[in-house]
Design an enzyme around this catalytic site. Structure first.
Site: not given
Ligand code: PGA
Length: 265
Positions: A95, A167
């Protein structure tokens, strides 16, 4: 036949156990069992075990948000994929908050992706460009580098099974501003999903490229989810801030249902 949709909630470092349990209770009330929508809740290590006793597995699967790449040893404070193996189906890996705030390198991410597979945990690999890279139009180069390095040790069969979340880091909310934050467009999501599949096809072949599930994430909310879920090549969404609000999150699941069944938004 339409592909299943995958919706991943990333609860990040929010909520104590009691708050997380209340949120889960509300989600159980609001969200029905859907055969064609898989819903994954990425929660704190601390919440995985207790909430595994509460969770309705017909509705939700559990995911970790991170784990360490060695299976055991002198790594004070870390949790390994081998420790998570019995508790989770998935784990987020790489992430952007791990990469940026905790200095995770391309190499760390590659080792984590391998460790996940070694321990029967499916990685949800997060990739995405920073704001300055976006402004310099380096998005594809960044995605290319993050992807090729993360997948280096994998077989085509493994790639086919995993999940990749695109993302764009500049579009990720701070948890509360997921309405009105800078956001990428569904066309960007479609373009990047196609680019990711093309890159996977060139290394791992058509089957892996077609089977890998690709998500879009960053400031997704109940209002904009439908457009991302309808974008070609996008199998679902990864939701941060809006996943902490059960109205919002169940609205996103509803948008996936309506997208799959061709119903009006
Ligand atoms: P956001 O977070 O939906 O709040 O932008 C997404 C993420 O960081 O995974």
């Amino acid at each position: 036949m339409k592909r299943k949709k995958l919706i991943v909630a990333n609860w990040k470092m929010n909520m104590n156990l009691q708050q997380a349990s209340i949120l889960l209770h509300r989600l159980h009330e609001r969200i029905q069992i859907h055969k064609d929508i898989e819903i994954v809740l990425a929660m704190s290590y601390l919440h995985l075990q207790p909430l595994s006793l509460q969770i309705d597995r017909r509705k939700f699967r559990q995911s970790a948000q991170n784990a360490y790449y060695d299976d055991h040893g002198p790594f004070t404070g870390e949790v390994s994929f081998s420790m998570l193996h019995d508790l989770v189906h998935y784990s987020l890996v790489g992430h952007s908050e791990r990469r940026v705030k905790f200095g995770e390198s391309l190499d760390d991410v590659r080792k984590k992706v391998s460790a996940a597979f070694r321990n029967d945990v499916l990685p949800i690999l997060c990739i995405g460009e920073q704001k300055d890279e976006h402004l310099r139009q380096e998005t594809k180069q960044v995605i290319h580098d993050q992807l090729s390095s993360a997948l280096l040790d994998l077989t085509a069969e493994e790639v086919a099974e995993m999940v990749i979340a695109y993302e764009p880091v500049w579009a990720i909310s701070n948890g509360t501003d997921y309405h009105g934050h800078d956001i990428a467009t569904p066309d960007d999501a479609k373009e990047m999903a196609a680019y990711i599949r093309l890159q996977i096809e060139s290394t791992f072949g058509k089957y892996a490229a077609n089977s890998v599930r690709i998500l879009y994430g960053a400031s997704v909310n109940s209002e904009n989810a439908r457009a991302f879920l309808d974008a070609d090549g996008v199998d679902g969404v990864l939701v941060g801030g809006a996943s902490l609000n059960y109205h919002e999150f169940s609205g996103i699941v509803n948008a996936a249902y309506r997208s799959l069944h061709g119903l009006e938004a």
